[in-house]
Design an enzyme around this catalytic site. Structure first.
Site, PDB file in Angstrom:
ATOM      1  N   TYR A   1       0.811  -1.223   0.000  1.00 30.80           N
ATOM      2  CA  TYR A   1       0.000   0.000   0.000  1.00 30.80           C
ATOM      3  C   TYR A   1       0.843   1.271   0.000  1.00 30.80           C
ATOM      4  CZ  TYR A   1      -4.597  -2.108   0.897  1.00 30.80           C
ATOM      5  OH  TYR A   1      -5.779  -2.787   0.803  1.00 30.80           O
TER       6      TYR A   1
ATOM      7  N   LYS B   1       4.128 -15.268   1.617  1.00 30.15           N
ATOM      8  CA  LYS B   1       4.257 -15.911   0.299  1.00 30.15           C
ATOM      9  C   LYS B   1       5.751 -16.134   0.087  1.00 30.15           C
ATOM     10  CE  LYS B   1       2.640 -17.378  -3.669  1.00 30.15           C
ATOM     11  NZ  LYS B   1       1.797 -18.597  -3.806  1.00 30.15           N
TER      12      LYS B   1
ATOM     13  N   ASP C   1      -1.978 -18.237  -0.071  1.00 33.31           N
ATOM     14  CA  ASP C   1      -2.994 -18.924  -0.883  1.00 33.31           C
ATOM     15  C   ASP C   1      -3.587 -20.110  -0.115  1.00 33.31           C
ATOM     16  OD1 ASP C   1      -0.489 -20.071  -1.095  1.00 33.31           O
ATOM     17  OD2 ASP C   1      -0.583 -20.456  -3.248  1.00 33.31           O
TER      18      ASP C   1
ATOM     19  N   ASP D   1      -5.828  -7.452   4.044  1.00 35.61           N
ATOM     20  CA  ASP D   1      -7.024  -6.827   3.473  1.00 35.61           C
ATOM     21  C   ASP D   1      -7.896  -7.880   2.813  1.00 35.61           C
ATOM     22  OD1 ASP D   1      -8.735  -4.739   2.526  1.00 35.61           O
ATOM     23  OD2 ASP D   1      -7.809  -4.981   0.556  1.00 35.61           O
TER      24      ASP D   1
ATOM     25  N   ASP E   1     -11.741  -9.785   4.252  1.00 36.64           N
ATOM     26  CA  ASP E   1     -13.028  -9.787   3.535  1.00 36.64           C
ATOM     27  C   ASP E   1     -13.522 -11.225   3.395  1.00 36.64           C
ATOM     28  OD1 ASP E   1     -12.935  -6.997   3.116  1.00 36.64           O
ATOM     29  OD2 ASP E   1     -13.721  -7.206   1.074  1.00 36.64           O
TER      30      ASP E   1
HETATM   31  C1  IPM Z   1     -10.193  -1.790   4.390  1.00 37.75           C
HETATM   32  C2  IPM Z   1     -10.521  -1.120   3.082  1.00 37.75           C
HETATM   33  C3  IPM Z   1      -9.410  -0.139   2.742  1.00 37.75           C
HETATM   34  C4  IPM Z   1      -8.129  -0.934   2.625  1.00 37.75           C
HETATM   35  C5  IPM Z   1      -9.665   0.696   1.480  1.00 37.75           C
HETATM   36  C6  IPM Z   1     -10.951   1.472   1.565  1.00 37.75           C
HETATM   37  C7  IPM Z   1      -8.506   1.615   1.176  1.00 37.75           C
HETATM   38  O1  IPM Z   1     -10.714  -2.061   2.084  1.00 37.75           O
HETATM   39  O2  IPM Z   1     -10.089  -1.097   5.418  1.00 37.75           O
HETATM   40  O3  IPM Z   1     -10.069  -3.016   4.410  1.00 37.75           O
HETATM   41  O4  IPM Z   1      -7.862  -1.508   1.555  1.00 37.75           O
HETATM   42  O5  IPM Z   1      -7.382  -0.982   3.593  1.00 37.75           O
HETATM   43 MN    MN Z   2     -10.637  -4.120   2.756  1.00 39.36          MN
END
Ligand code: IPM
Ligand code: MN
Length: 360
Positions: free
Chosen positions: A141, A191, A223, A247, A251
């Site tokens: 990032y 990785k 992975d 990240d 999710d």
């Molecule tokens: C998160 C979000 C952020 C990230 C975005 C909005 C920049 O997806 O907090 O997980 O990628 O960190």
């Molecule tokens: Mn995110």
């Protein structure tokens, strides 16, 4: 006690979920006799519209002066043009970096009462209780170079995945410390079969594990970890990993909890529980397609408030009271549409906040 909190509702559903987080926070203040003083400001797309920058110096300074920061979400189609000079997400990244909150804690816990809300087999999601420790201020990032340019052969772009030893060590230590307070099992996710940064990460993990003989360290490729999260999540306790791996994996892990709308997060500048400056935000985004309709799930934000009480203010009893109130509301059947199932009571964002605040 008295606390000063910077509140940045942001864009999309951000303001709606923040209102409910604050409602619950004020209920805690009333019940336990604390004063929470709030400093509201703009960040993200709304700040771009108002002053041309996603995070102003003034806002960042204000956040630094507070005891903690509560954030909604940023972004939306209005600011999505890849050619735009500035994006809402730039503000969020500048905030994380500017506050040096390098340790992002993302607990993933499944509530038995939500077993019907996950697409996974109930026996897989049942009893899941894992903690992802995501490195938040380095890696892919932030590392330079990071740019796009024109070459005679066409356009080119680069992002860089770079970590210093100090950055790796401090996040791994947070992982070990947290594992120590839990089931003493740390999975370092990398990785290392391909990436140099991961090989260094793995090497440092092995070296510092000597300082934590009580914690069992295992290494897992990212992975393979993605597969484990949905195949055998019960086998995982604490995961510690690079910014972008974290990240993506969180999710994925949110599916275990039934909805992204359930997962809170704390981004800390250190590990000491109770007196660490932190930035608190739900892990979900601004969900522009449902904004303004009173249907977003505010529970991720409310649970983020609980994490703030615990990690930045040292108010463990109050934090547990918030978590109990969330549990009670779910047990009584209250659901926003993202976690709705048969015979439950479908309510809106405000009503969920109200029900939870009333149970503090
Ligand atoms: C998160 C979000 C952020 C990230 C975005 C909005 C920049 O997806 O907090 O997980 O990628 O960190
Ligand atoms: Mn995110």
């Amino acid at each position: 006690m008295e606390f000063e909190i910077a509140v940045l509702p942001g864009d999309g559903v951000g303001p709606e979920v923040i209102d409910e987080g604050i409602k619950v926070l004020q209920a805690v203040g009333g019940k336990f006799g604390h004063e929470f003083r709030l400093q509201w400001d703009l960040m993200g797309g709304c700040a771009i519209d108002a002053c041309g920058t996603a995070l102003s110096e003034k806002t960042l300074d204000m956040c630094r002066r507070c005891d903690a920061v509560l954030l909604g979400a940023v972004g939306g189609p209005k600011w999505d043009d890849p050619q735009a000079r500035v994006h809402p997400e730039d503000g969020l990244l500048a905030l994380r970096k500017g506050l040096e909150v390098f340790a992002n804690l993302r607990p993933v816990k499944t509530f038995a009462v939500l077993a019907n809300s996950t697409p996974l087999k109930p026996e897989i999601a049942e009893g899941v209780d894992l903690m992802v420790v995501r490195e938040l201020t380095g890696g892919l990032y932030f590392s330079q170079p990071k740019k796009q340019w024109q070459t005679p052969q066409g356009r080119q772009a680069v992002d860089t995945l770079s970590y210093s030893e100090a950055e790796i060590e401090r996040i791994l230590r947070v992982g070990f410390e947290i594992a120590r307070g839990r089931r003493k099992k740390l999975t370092s996710v990398d990785k290392a079969n391909v990436l140099q940064s991961s090989r260094l990460w793995r090497q440092i993990a092995m070296e510092i594990s000597a300082d934590y003989p009580d914690v069992e360290l295992q290494h897992m490729l990212v992975d393979a970890c993605a597969m484990q999260i949905i195949q055998n999540p019960g086998g995982l306790d604490v995961l510690v990993t690079e910014n972008m791996f974290g990240d993506i994996l969180t999710d994925e892990a949110s599916v275990l909890a039934g909805s992204m709308g359930m997962l809170p997060s704390a981004s800390l500048a250190g590990v000491a529980r109770g007196k660490t400056f932190g930035l608190y935000e739900p892990i979900h985004g601004s969900a522009p397609y449902i904004a303004g309709q009173n249907i977003a799930n505010p529970i991720a934000t409310i649970l983020s408030v609980a994490m703030m009480l615990r990690h930045s203010f040292g108010l463990e009893v109050e934090a547990a009271a918030v978590e109990r109130a969330v549990f009670a509301a779910l047990e009584e059947g209250y659901r926003t549409s993202d976690i709705m199932s048969e015979n439950k009571i479908e309510v809106g964002t405000k009503e969920v906040g109200e029900v939870i605040a009333n149970r503090i």
